[in-house]
Scaffold this active site. Structure first.
Site, PDB file in Angstrom:
ATOM      1  N   ARG A  45       1.040  -1.213   0.121  1.00  0.00           N
ATOM      2  CA  ARG A  45       0.161  -0.048   0.003  1.00  0.00           C
ATOM      3  C   ARG A  45       1.001   1.395  -0.083  1.00  0.00           C
ATOM      4  NH1 ARG A  45       2.284   1.906   3.816  1.00  0.00           N
ATOM      5  NH2 ARG A  45       1.105   3.591   3.778  1.00  0.00           N
ATOM      6  N   ARG A  90      -7.037   0.160  -6.893  1.00  0.00           N
ATOM      7  CA  ARG A  90      -7.225   0.920  -6.135  1.00  0.00           C
ATOM      8  C   ARG A  90      -7.420   2.362  -6.917  1.00  0.00           C
ATOM      9  NH1 ARG A  90      -4.058   1.188  -0.764  1.00  0.00           N
ATOM     10  NH2 ARG A  90      -6.119   2.183   0.084  1.00  0.00           N
ATOM     11  N   ASP A 239      -1.970  11.142  -2.200  1.00  0.00           N
ATOM     12  CA  ASP A 239      -2.324  10.011  -3.332  1.00  0.00           C
ATOM     13  C   ASP A 239      -2.614  10.480  -4.443  1.00  0.00           C
ATOM     14  OD1 ASP A 239      -2.989   8.512  -0.378  1.00  0.00           O
ATOM     15  OD2 ASP A 239      -2.853   6.838  -1.924  1.00  0.00           O
ATOM     16  N   ASN A 249      -5.587  12.307   0.395  1.00  0.00           N
ATOM     17  CA  ASN A 249      -4.441  11.548   1.060  1.00  0.00           C
ATOM     18  C   ASN A 249      -5.615  10.832   2.141  1.00  0.00           C
ATOM     19  OD1 ASN A 249      -1.830  10.834   1.970  1.00  0.00           O
ATOM     20  ND2 ASN A 249      -2.253  11.840   3.691  1.00  0.00           N
ATOM     21  N   LYS A 250      -4.569   9.885   3.063  1.00  0.00           N
ATOM     22  CA  LYS A 250      -5.717   9.119   3.851  1.00  0.00           C
ATOM     23  C   LYS A 250      -6.732   9.936   4.613  1.00  0.00           C
ATOM     24  CE  LYS A 250      -5.119   5.698   4.367  1.00  0.00           C
ATOM     25  NZ  LYS A 250      -6.068   4.787   3.674  1.00  0.00           N
TER      26      LYS A 250
END
Ligand code: MRU
Length: 346
Positions: A45, A90, A239, A249-250
């Site tokens: 990941r 993803r 990302d 992002n996360k």
């Protein structure tokens, strides 16, 4: 640091990050479909790392196709099909599609100029180049970013944007590593990063491996930590960065950016240019992955909520450009106005 992605010429070994920090264990892949599944299941990941894994996954797929298909046209069709499968694993991290497309177009060009054997060799070279460039880029990100860190700083990070998420060295943690080498880091605060716990399981472990001081906090402690004056900078990875500088992002990154703005703390995003998507005008156009509800109902496989409670589990959020102090890339530090400056540096 341990190797995350190991290409052995005829197979791909991936460090199974779901097992960290308890176990350092590798899974071996020979089939591109299995690599796509490993990406979706989070064996590997982090935006740059899934790009590199998919690049090698396509090389494996090309070899499979070369053994089974007849003629250049069916080889081409197989390559396209495998590329689409890998890219769909993803949706948010643009590095995945970027890396797959790079290997695919190199393969297609070599196929037209030579033949299948030439295409296989060229694709392997391209995947290796993507991996090598990522590591070099991260070291440059580290150097550019460390210049922004004041001596004696405590920094807060979210998720894992480290060596484990890249070809090596890391993006946000690359900045931390370099600043630590320069004697500027007093403490790194790592958000645990529910629900997948990349901060607790991966960032805490990765920093401890390097002897960098780290303190783990629950995600909801970040605001209080800032209010006590204990955070000098927030540094996260990305990302996908839209053309206007909005950052995916996360999940939880946007909340941190709001908190940082409230407390007048600089909010830095560290990412290679392969994360910048100039074709996506703004963050509202970035596809946000929603993952399995059980990731929220459980912690490490153990139920913590009613089994059938309704869950919303977006894996990422979007931080508006106006909350970002600077984007740290391998080409230098980009400051607002982001659209103009990203386009200029691309
Ligand atoms: O769901 P993950 O673990 O792949 O999410 C990773 C992140 O959000 C990282 O911050 C991002 O990919 C940058 S990694 C250098």
């Amino acid at each position: 640091m341990v190797d995350v992605i190991v290409w052995r010429g005829d197979e791909l070994d991936l460090l199974d990050q779901r097992l960290l920090p308890e176990r350092v264990s590798y899974a071996t892949y020979r089939d591109s479909r299995d690599v796509a599944r490993a990406i979706a299941d989070m064996v590997v990941r982090g935006a740059p790392a899934i790009g590199i894994a998919a690049a090698y996954g396509l090389v494996l797929g090309a070899r499979q196709a070369a053994r089974s298909v007849k003629g250049d046209d069916s080889f081409r069709a197989s390559l396209r099909e495998m590329s689409d499968l890998l890219k769909a694993a993803r949706p948010t991290a643009v590095n995945l599609a970027w890396a797959v497309d790079r290997v695919l177009s190199r393969g297609m060009a070599a196929l037209s100029q030579g033949g299948i054997e030439e295409a296989l060799a060229a694709m392997e070279q391209e995947a290796a180049a993507i991996e090598r460039e990522d590591i070099e880029g991260n070291m440059a990100i580290g150097r550019h970013g460390a210049a922004l860190i004041l001596p004696g700083s405590a920094v807060l990070t979210h998720c894992n944007a480290g060596a484990l998420a890249t070809g090596g060295f890391g993006t946000a943690l690359g900045v931390v590593r370099q600043a630590w080498k320069e004697g500027k880091i007093r403490m790194v605060y790592a958000d645990e990063t529910r629900p997948f716990l990349q901060g607790a399981r991966l960032t805490a472990w990765e920093l401890m491996q390097d002897g960098i001081p780290v303190t783990l906090i629950v995600d909801s402690a970040a605001g209080y930590l800032m209010s006590r004056g204990n955070v000098d900078a927030v540094i996260v990875g990305a990302d996908r960065i839209a053309r206007n500088g909005d950052v995916a992002n996360k999940i939880g990154t946007y909340s941190l950016a709001c908190l940082a703005a409230t407390h007048a703390i600089p909010f830095y995003v560290a990412a290679p240019f392969s994360t910048v998507d100039l074709a996506t005008p703004s963050g509202d156009r970035i596809p946000i992955e929603e993952r399995n509800e059980d990731e929220v109902r459980t912690v490490m496989g153990k139920g913590i909520a009613p089994k059938d409670v309704k869950v919303w589990n977006p894996a990422f959020d979007v931080t508006p450009a106006k909350l970002v102090t600077a984007i740290i890339t391998e080409k230098g530090v980009i400051t607002p106005p982001f659209e103009e400056n990203l386009v200029k540096r691309a």
